[in-house]
Design a protein around this motif. Structure first.
Motif, mmCIF file in Angstrom:
data_model
loop_
_atom_site.group_PDB
_atom_site.id
_atom_site.type_symbol
_atom_site.label_atom_id
_atom_site.label_comp_id
_atom_site.label_asym_id
_atom_site.label_seq_id
_atom_site.Cartn_x
_atom_site.Cartn_y
_atom_site.Cartn_z
ATOM 1 N N LEU A 19 0.829 -1.192 0.000
ATOM 2 C CA LEU A 19 0.000 0.000 0.000
ATOM 3 C C LEU A 19 0.866 1.246 0.000
ATOM 4 O O LEU A 19 1.901 1.313 0.658
ATOM 5 C CB LEU A 19 -0.906 0.018 1.238
ATOM 6 N N ALA A 20 0.446 2.233 -0.752
ATOM 7 C CA ALA A 20 1.170 3.510 -0.780
ATOM 8 C C ALA A 20 0.235 4.585 -1.309
ATOM 9 O O ALA A 20 -0.672 4.307 -2.095
ATOM 10 C CB ALA A 20 2.420 3.414 -1.660
ATOM 11 N N HIS A 21 0.457 5.806 -0.848
ATOM 12 C CA HIS A 21 -0.314 6.937 -1.353
ATOM 13 C C HIS A 21 0.208 7.334 -2.734
ATOM 14 O O HIS A 21 1.424 7.474 -2.920
ATOM 15 C CB HIS A 21 -0.159 8.153 -0.432
ATOM 16 N N ASP A 22 -0.678 7.546 -3.673
ATOM 17 C CA ASP A 22 -0.271 8.161 -4.934
ATOM 18 C C ASP A 22 0.092 9.619 -4.666
ATOM 19 O O ASP A 22 -0.481 10.269 -3.783
ATOM 20 C CB ASP A 22 -1.416 8.114 -5.956
ATOM 21 N N LEU A 23 1.029 10.123 -5.434
ATOM 22 C CA LEU A 23 1.389 11.536 -5.303
ATOM 23 C C LEU A 23 0.368 12.360 -6.071
ATOM 24 O O LEU A 23 0.503 12.593 -7.273
ATOM 25 C CB LEU A 23 2.796 11.787 -5.834
ATOM 26 N N GLU A 89 2.021 5.818 6.111
ATOM 27 C CA GLU A 89 2.003 5.158 4.808
ATOM 28 C C GLU A 89 2.843 5.973 3.825
ATOM 29 O O GLU A 89 2.761 7.197 3.783
ATOM 30 C CB GLU A 89 0.561 5.042 4.308
ATOM 31 N N GLU A 90 3.644 5.286 3.039
ATOM 32 C CA GLU A 90 4.541 5.958 2.108
ATOM 33 C C GLU A 90 3.794 6.527 0.900
ATOM 34 O O GLU A 90 2.761 6.003 0.491
ATOM 35 C CB GLU A 90 5.606 4.978 1.611
ATOM 36 N N PHE A 91 4.347 7.584 0.357
ATOM 37 C CA PHE A 91 3.946 8.083 -0.947
ATOM 38 C C PHE A 91 4.828 7.409 -1.987
ATOM 39 O O PHE A 91 5.960 7.012 -1.698
ATOM 40 C CB PHE A 91 4.150 9.596 -1.040
ATOM 41 N N VAL A 92 4.335 7.291 -3.197
ATOM 42 C CA VAL A 92 5.144 6.760 -4.282
ATOM 43 C C VAL A 92 5.025 7.671 -5.496
ATOM 44 O O VAL A 92 3.948 8.207 -5.786
ATOM 45 C CB VAL A 92 4.726 5.315 -4.644
ATOM 46 N N THR A 93 6.143 7.896 -6.159
ATOM 47 C CA THR A 93 6.137 8.696 -7.382
ATOM 48 C C THR A 93 7.203 8.171 -8.332
ATOM 49 O O THR A 93 8.123 7.462 -7.924
ATOM 50 C CB THR A 93 6.378 10.189 -7.088
#
Length: 213
Positions: A19-23, A89-93
């Protein structure tokens, strides 16, 4: 039955790990609000309603009594949404960097990498009382280093990037970043984040990893 439960547990564990936050502007807005101890709900509720409950806003905006009730209702929705947003929760880009001529002494391609002035931004057209643009700066940009590669492999890599027609070399390296937002930098529209994981990929589909940091 036990086997089914084990499979379900493994699936949940695997799903949770990826799971990760979208930027996105929405997620950066949530992160910014989460970091504001004195966030003013009354000052932002109308803008929030326009953004996320436009039908409610249009229907009740001309009736101040109903609109007052809907604003209070929306504030409760805002509080729940903000509370449920996790900064753990991490962001991912995904982005690209450029690598330069091979350094034979250090066996690496120098990469025009990230710095403390590098930022990732997301904007929307109409934001109301919220910032139109959010910027994310990195506290540890030096985590992303040069592209290390033995000479023979580096030669093959460069050849695979060379156009057979023009001889031009595609010097893009594809970077996937994961980071956690830690604090506000300046005001409420600039955030500071720590890189937790970085990977160079060979292709723009991000399917073949070249190096991990």
């Amino acid at each position: 039955m036990k086997k089914l439960m084990l499979c379900a547990l493994l699936f949940f564990t695997y799903s949770s790990s990826i799971l990760a936050h979208d930027l996105s502007w929405d997620n950066l807005m949530l992160a910014s609000v989460k970091l504001q101890s004195n966030f003013d709900y009354e000052a932002n509720v109308t803008s929030y309603m326009k953004l996320y409950r436009p039908d409610v806003w249009k229907k009740y905006r001309n009736d101040e009594f109903m609109f007052h009730d809907k604003k209070q209702e929306t504030i409760e929705i805002m509080k729940k949404n903000f509370a449920s947003f996790s900064l753990d929760e991490e962001f991912v880009t995904y982005t690209t960097l450029k690598f330069e001529d091979y350094d034979f002494s250090n066996e690496e391609f120098p990469v025009k990498s990230l710095s403390e002035t590098t930022y990732f931004s997301k904007s929307i057209w109409r934001s109301g009382s919220f910032p139109k643009t959010y910027k994310v700066f990195l506290t540890n940009p030096d985590k992303v280093k040069n592209l290390s590669m033995p000479k023979d492999r580096a030669r093959e890599f460069l050849q695979s990037r060379k156009s057979k027609v023009t001889g031009r070399v595609n010097r893009k390296v594809y970077l996937k970043l994961k980071f956690k937002v830690k604090s506000l930098k300046n005001g409420k529209d600039e955030l500071l984040a720590e890189i937790t994981e970085a990977k160079f990929y060979k292709d723009n589909e991000f399917s073949e990893v070249l190096q991990e940091f």
